[in-house]
Structure formats: structure tokens, C-alpha cells
Design an enzyme around this catalytic site. Structure first.
Site, PDB file in Angstrom:
ATOM      1  N   ARG A 183       0.688  10.384   0.868  1.00 21.82           N
ATOM      2  CA  ARG A 183       1.083  11.388   1.872  1.00 21.82           C
ATOM      3  C   ARG A 183       2.311  12.167   1.476  1.00 21.82           C
ATOM      4  O   ARG A 183       2.810  12.966   2.265  1.00 21.82           O
ATOM      5  CB  ARG A 183       1.357  10.697   3.216  1.00 21.82           C
ATOM      6  CG  ARG A 183       0.125  10.114   3.838  1.00 21.82           C
ATOM      7  CD  ARG A 183       0.437   9.609   5.231  1.00 21.82           C
ATOM      8  NE  ARG A 183      -0.483   8.556   5.571  1.00 21.82           N
ATOM      9  CZ  ARG A 183      -0.359   7.750   6.602  1.00 21.82           C
ATOM     10  NH1 ARG A 183       0.666   7.887   7.418  1.00 21.82           N
ATOM     11  NH2 ARG A 183      -1.239   6.806   6.835  1.00 21.82           N
ATOM     12  N   THR A 220      -4.313   6.046   2.389  1.00 24.81           N
ATOM     13  CA  THR A 220      -4.629   7.425   2.781  1.00 24.81           C
ATOM     14  C   THR A 220      -5.437   8.118   1.681  1.00 24.81           C
ATOM     15  O   THR A 220      -5.216   9.299   1.382  1.00 24.81           O
ATOM     16  CB  THR A 220      -3.353   8.241   3.127  1.00 24.81           C
ATOM     17  OG1 THR A 220      -2.386   7.390   3.765  1.00 24.81           O
ATOM     18  CG2 THR A 220      -3.688   9.356   4.098  1.00 24.81           C
ATOM     19  N   GLU A 249       0.859  -1.189   0.000  1.00 27.65           N
ATOM     20  CA  GLU A 249       0.000   0.000   0.000  1.00 27.65           C
ATOM     21  C   GLU A 249       0.891   1.233   0.000  1.00 27.65           C
ATOM     22  O   GLU A 249       1.695   1.409   0.911  1.00 27.65           O
ATOM     23  CB  GLU A 249      -0.886  -0.037   1.257  1.00 27.65           C
ATOM     24  CG  GLU A 249      -1.715   1.201   1.467  1.00 27.65           C
ATOM     25  CD  GLU A 249      -2.402   1.190   2.839  1.00 27.65           C
ATOM     26  OE1 GLU A 249      -2.755   0.096   3.348  1.00 27.65           O
ATOM     27  OE2 GLU A 249      -2.569   2.284   3.408  1.00 27.65           O
ATOM     28  N   LYS A 293     -10.246  -1.759   7.285  1.00 24.30           N
ATOM     29  CA  LYS A 293      -8.970  -1.562   7.972  1.00 24.30           C
ATOM     30  C   LYS A 293      -9.301  -1.156   9.411  1.00 24.30           C
ATOM     31  O   LYS A 293      -9.901  -0.096   9.620  1.00 24.30           O
ATOM     32  CB  LYS A 293      -8.218  -0.447   7.238  1.00 24.30           C
ATOM     33  CG  LYS A 293      -7.063   0.161   7.983  1.00 24.30           C
ATOM     34  CD  LYS A 293      -6.385   1.207   7.107  1.00 24.30           C
ATOM     35  CE  LYS A 293      -5.452   2.069   7.925  1.00 24.30           C
ATOM     36  NZ  LYS A 293      -4.499   2.809   7.102  1.00 24.30           N
TER      37      LYS A 293
HETATM   38  C1  3PG Z   1      -1.511   3.650   8.022  1.00 18.44           C
HETATM   39  O1  3PG Z   1      -1.540   4.620   7.350  1.00 18.44           O
HETATM   40  O2  3PG Z   1      -2.093   2.616   7.734  1.00 18.44           O
HETATM   41  C2  3PG Z   1      -0.815   3.709   9.296  1.00 18.44           C
HETATM   42  O3  3PG Z   1      -0.312   4.976   9.530  1.00 18.44           O
HETATM   43  C3  3PG Z   1       0.282   2.738   9.382  1.00 18.44           C
HETATM   44  O4  3PG Z   1       0.446   2.605  10.691  1.00 18.44           O
HETATM   45  P1  3PG Z   1       1.873   2.332  11.321  1.00 18.44           P
HETATM   46  O5  3PG Z   1       2.797   3.374  10.758  1.00 18.44           O
HETATM   47  O6  3PG Z   1       1.650   2.481  12.795  1.00 18.44           O
HETATM   48  O7  3PG Z   1       2.254   0.935  10.923  1.00 18.44           O
END
Ligand code: 3PG
Length: 220
Positions: free
Chosen positions: A51, A74, A47, A134
């Protein structure tokens, strides 16, 4: 309503893999070596978060790696969904539930995995015909105990817990029958990307692939 025709996550990451690295990639120059390191480590689905300024180009570059299924994360708006699909995203992940985004993904014919943190959001997702959410931010919400409590009233719903999960927590989530996949950024940490330490990313990917294969079904 979108319920009947929404291409839900039956075709999403859980169809491809049980561990989904969440990648926030600041430069397109990192995309090829990162894709190679992850694939060499044995991972098959990633994924790419929207960002960074270069996220779309990163997505496009990584999607050209045939051994990987690449989704966008995102995703907050219908416009972002369209652009991500244009760049090659095979599935989309959002941090929360949004009706417009669900409708856009239905039109695009691309699976959406929306974020859910409460029973109300799970009810919205289920009503929209979504089969995989999710659970975000999984660890902050209370981890496996919260997942168990939320999964109980939704026996058909599948979960991709993400947020605060690392190699030490992933196996316990994967052992839960409602968990299709686990996501997280631990496999490609920002400092490794900054240093260009792709051998460490390959090592973390291999460790994650092993966890995924041990969980259920022998798939990474
Ligand atoms: C995401 O965008 O799915 C999370 O920010 C990922 O979470 P993590 O950085 O705590 O693994």
C-alpha cells in the site's frame, strides 16, 4: 481448475506463527529497525502490505532478516503477486478472492491466503483448493460470532481473522479451533512508525507473541 496443485496455506503463515503483524511501512528506512523490533519481541512471521510506494523495497529488506518469514499483503493482481515474490515474499495475502490471482500463485508456487467475508467466497476458496482464508474485515463482519457461524459448514477450512482486531480481541479468536492465526496492524501502529518508536513496537510484539503462545501449541 487449480484445486489439486495450488500450494495452499498449509505452508502459509499459520505454519510459522499464530500472530501475523500487518505492516504498512511508508519508508524503506523503517524496514530494518522494524524487523529487528518485531523479531526481538518474539514474532516470526509478518505481512507487508503493498500500500505504499516503497512496499517492494520494504519487503525485500525485511525478507533479508532470516529470523522472519515475510509475506506480502493487499495483493490484488497477478502482476503484483509476481513482483512481490520477486522481492522475497514467502506467502501472499489478498483482501478478497480472485481466480486470476489464485492461478498466478499456483504458477509461482507460493501460498495465497485470500480474503473471505461470506459463505460464497469460502465455497470459491475451497473449490480452488485453498485451506486458509483471511476473514476480513473480521470485527466489522461481527467478530467471533460471525467466524463461528461461517466456520461451521467448512470444517476443513482454517481462518486468519484480520481487520479491527487488537490485543484485547486476539486471544478469543485464537482459542477457536478453526483459527490458525490472527492478523492485525495493532502491533506496528502508524504513529509509532512515524515517531520511530521501535521500543513500543517491540513491547507490542512481545505482548502479541505471548498471546500467540498462550492460544494453542505454544508458538507465537
Ligand atoms: C489488513 O490489511 O489486513 C487490514 O487492514 C488490517 O486490519 P487492521 O488495520 O484493522 O488491523
Amino acid at each position: 481448475m487449480v484445486a489439486d496443485r495450488m500450494p495452499t496455506a498449509q505452508a502459509g503463515p499459520s505454519s510459522y506463527a499464530r500472530i501475523v503483524p500487518v505492516l504498512t511501512v511508508p519508508s524503506v528506512a523503517m524496514a530494518d529497525p522494524l524487523a529487528e523490533a518485531l523479531a526481538e519481541g518474539g514474532l516470526r512471521c509478518v505481512e507487508v502490505t503493498l500500500r505504499t510506494g516503497e512496499a517492494e523495497n520494504v519487503l525485500k529488506t525485511m525478507a533479508a532478516h532470516r529470523e522472519l518469514t515475510v509475506g506480502a499483503g493487499t495483493v490484488l493482481t497477478a502482476e503484483q503477486a509476481r513482483r512481490a515474490v520477486g522481492a522475497g515474499a514467502a506467502f501472499l495475502v489478498s483482501p478478497g478472492f480472485d481466480e486470476d490471482l489464485v492461478a498466478a500463485c499456483w504458477e509461482l508456487g507460493v501460498p495465497l491466503i485470500p480474503g473471505a467475508a461470506t459463505a460464497t467466497e469460502l465455497m470459491c476458496a475451497q473449490r480452488a483448493g485453498i485451506g486458509l482464508v483471511k476473514l476480513f474485515p473480521a470485527e466489522r463482519l461481527g467478530g467471533l460470532a460471525t467466524l463461528e457461524a461461517l466456520a461451521a459448514p467448512f470444517p476443513r477450512m482454517r481462518f486468519m481473522p484480520t481487520g479491527g482486531i487488537g490485543a484485547d480481541q486476539a486471544a478469543a479468536y485464537l482459542a477457536h479451533p478453526s483459527v490458525s492465526a490472527v492478523g492485525g496492524s495493532w502491533i506496528a501502529p502508524a504513529d509509532c512508525l512515524r515517531r520511530g518508536d521501535y521500543s513500543e513496537i517491540r513491547r507490542l510484539a512481545a505482548q502479541a507473541a505471548k498471546l500467540g503462545a498462550a492460544g494453542r501449541g505454544g508458538e507465537s
